[in-house]
Design a protein around this motif. Sequence first.
Motif, PDB file in Angstrom:
ATOM      1  N   MET A   1      48.240  51.359  48.355  1.00  9.12           N
ATOM      2  CA  MET A   1      47.132  51.612  47.467  1.00  9.12           C
ATOM      3  C   MET A   1      46.332  50.334  47.222  1.00  9.12           C
ATOM      4  SD  MET A   1      47.047  53.432  43.736  1.00  9.12           S
ATOM      5  CE  MET A   1      47.786  54.915  44.343  1.00  9.12           C
ATOM      6  N   THR A   2      46.981  49.192  47.239  1.00  2.00           N
ATOM      7  CA  THR A   2      46.286  47.935  46.995  1.00  2.00           C
ATOM      8  C   THR A   2      45.302  47.625  48.116  1.00  2.00           C
ATOM      9  OG1 THR A   2      48.201  47.117  45.794  1.00  2.00           O
ATOM     10  CG2 THR A   2      46.620  45.495  46.516  1.00  2.00           C
ATOM     11  N   VAL A   3      45.629  47.996  49.343  1.00  2.00           N
ATOM     12  CA  VAL A   3      44.726  47.740  50.465  1.00  2.00           C
ATOM     13  C   VAL A   3      43.436  48.537  50.289  1.00  2.00           C
ATOM     14  CG1 VAL A   3      44.446  47.962  52.957  1.00  2.00           C
ATOM     15  CG2 VAL A   3      46.617  47.192  52.038  1.00  2.00           C
ATOM     16  N   ASP A   4      43.548  49.794  49.884  1.00  2.00           N
ATOM     17  CA  ASP A   4      42.361  50.620  49.638  1.00  2.00           C
ATOM     18  C   ASP A   4      41.551  50.087  48.463  1.00  2.00           C
ATOM     19  OD1 ASP A   4      43.059  52.285  51.719  1.00  2.00           O
ATOM     20  OD2 ASP A   4      44.090  53.722  50.419  1.00  2.00           O
ATOM     21  N   THR A   5      42.241  49.606  47.452  1.00  2.00           N
ATOM     22  CA  THR A   5      41.572  49.054  46.280  1.00  2.00           C
ATOM     23  C   THR A   5      40.795  47.797  46.642  1.00  2.00           C
ATOM     24  OG1 THR A   5      43.328  49.935  44.891  1.00  2.00           O
ATOM     25  CG2 THR A   5      41.936  48.239  43.928  1.00  2.00           C
ATOM     26  N   ILE A   6      41.417  46.932  47.405  1.00  4.73           N
ATOM     27  CA  ILE A   6      40.731  45.710  47.849  1.00  4.73           C
ATOM     28  C   ILE A   6      39.539  46.077  48.726  1.00  4.73           C
ATOM     29  CG2 ILE A   6      40.967  43.619  49.250  1.00  4.73           C
ATOM     30  CD1 ILE A   6      43.868  43.443  48.222  1.00  4.73           C
ATOM     31  N   ALA A   7      39.701  47.081  49.580  1.00  5.60           N
ATOM     32  CA  ALA A   7      38.583  47.535  50.414  1.00  5.60           C
ATOM     33  C   ALA A   7      37.437  48.063  49.551  1.00  5.60           C
ATOM     34  CB  ALA A   7      39.059  48.610  51.386  1.00  5.60           C
ATOM     35  N   GLY A   8      37.753  48.774  48.476  1.00  3.98           N
ATOM     36  CA  GLY A   8      36.721  49.259  47.562  1.00  3.98           C
ATOM     37  C   GLY A   8      35.975  48.120  46.899  1.00  3.98           C
ATOM     38  N   LEU A   9      36.705  47.096  46.466  1.00  9.25           N
ATOM     39  CA  LEU A   9      36.057  45.924  45.863  1.00  9.25           C
ATOM     40  C   LEU A   9      35.203  45.182  46.885  1.00  9.25           C
ATOM     41  CD1 LEU A   9      38.950  44.565  43.609  1.00  9.25           C
ATOM     42  CD2 LEU A   9      36.855  45.730  42.874  1.00  9.25           C
ATOM     43  N   ARG A  10      35.678  45.134  48.116  1.00  8.06           N
ATOM     44  CA  ARG A  10      34.885  44.488  49.177  1.00  8.06           C
ATOM     45  C   ARG A  10      33.582  45.257  49.441  1.00  8.06           C
ATOM     46  NH1 ARG A  10      37.270  40.247  51.079  1.00  8.06           N
ATOM     47  NH2 ARG A  10      39.505  40.126  51.334  1.00  8.06           N
ATOM     48  N   GLN A  11      33.623  46.584  49.351  1.00  8.13           N
ATOM     49  CA  GLN A  11      32.408  47.382  49.529  1.00  8.13           C
ATOM     50  C   GLN A  11      31.385  47.080  48.441  1.00  8.13           C
ATOM     51  OE1 GLN A  11      33.870  51.398  49.495  1.00  8.13           O
ATOM     52  NE2 GLN A  11      34.241  51.432  51.715  1.00  8.13           N
ATOM     53  N   LEU A  44      44.757  48.675  40.365  1.00 11.55           N
ATOM     54  CA  LEU A  44      45.517  47.449  40.601  1.00 11.55           C
ATOM     55  C   LEU A  44      46.682  47.315  39.633  1.00 11.55           C
ATOM     56  CD1 LEU A  44      42.691  44.895  41.370  1.00 11.55           C
ATOM     57  CD2 LEU A  44      44.415  45.742  42.934  1.00 11.55           C
ATOM     58  N   GLY A  45      46.468  47.742  38.380  1.00 11.42           N
ATOM     59  CA  GLY A  45      47.542  47.679  37.398  1.00 11.42           C
ATOM     60  C   GLY A  45      48.113  46.287  37.286  1.00 11.42           C
ATOM     61  N   ASP A  46      49.380  46.164  37.581  1.00  7.11           N
ATOM     62  CA  ASP A  46      50.067  44.875  37.493  1.00  7.11           C
ATOM     63  C   ASP A  46      50.409  44.354  38.883  1.00  7.11           C
ATOM     64  OD1 ASP A  46      50.003  44.783  34.722  1.00  7.11           O
ATOM     65  OD2 ASP A  46      51.832  45.957  34.548  1.00  7.11           O
ATOM     66  N   VAL A  47      49.414  44.273  39.725  1.00  2.00           N
ATOM     67  CA  VAL A  47      49.624  43.757  41.077  1.00  2.00           C
ATOM     68  C   VAL A  47      50.038  42.281  40.983  1.00  2.00           C
ATOM     69  CG1 VAL A  47      47.233  43.051  41.479  1.00  2.00           C
ATOM     70  CG2 VAL A  47      48.645  43.722  43.402  1.00  2.00           C
ATOM     71  N   ALA A  48      50.872  41.864  41.894  1.00  2.00           N
ATOM     72  CA  ALA A  48      51.382  40.496  41.877  1.00  2.00           C
ATOM     73  C   ALA A  48      50.344  39.535  42.453  1.00  2.00           C
ATOM     74  CB  ALA A  48      52.673  40.409  42.678  1.00  2.00           C
TER      75      ALA A  48
END
Length: 112
Positions: A1-11, A44-48
Amino acid sequence: MTVDTIAGLRQVHARLKSIGPDTIPRPHELEALAEKVLACSAELGDVAVADPKELRRLLTYAVKSLRAAEKAARAHHSDPAGRPLAPVRFALKAGAADGALEGALELLDPGN
C-alpha cells in the motif's frame, strides 16, 4: 500500500511541476489534489521513516498550501482583472505545496 501511496504523492508533485507560470488551474482541480494528499497521508499512517513528525508536518503544510492556492485560483477565475495579486498568491502557494511534497517524498523514498 505504501508504494501506491508514494505513487499518488508523486502524481500530485508532477502535476504541480507541470503548471506553467502563466497558468492557473481550475479550483476544483486543486481541491482534488489536496484531497489526494490527505488520502495518501491517511494511508501512510505510521509508516517507518527517519522523522515521522517531519513527514506529517510536510504533508499538512502541502494540504494547507494547496487550499490557499485553491482560494487564489478561485479569486482569479471569478474576476481575473479585478484580482491582480491572485496569480502571485497562487504561484507562491503552489510552489510551497510543491516544496513540501518534495520534502515528504524524500523522507518516504530517499534517493528517488
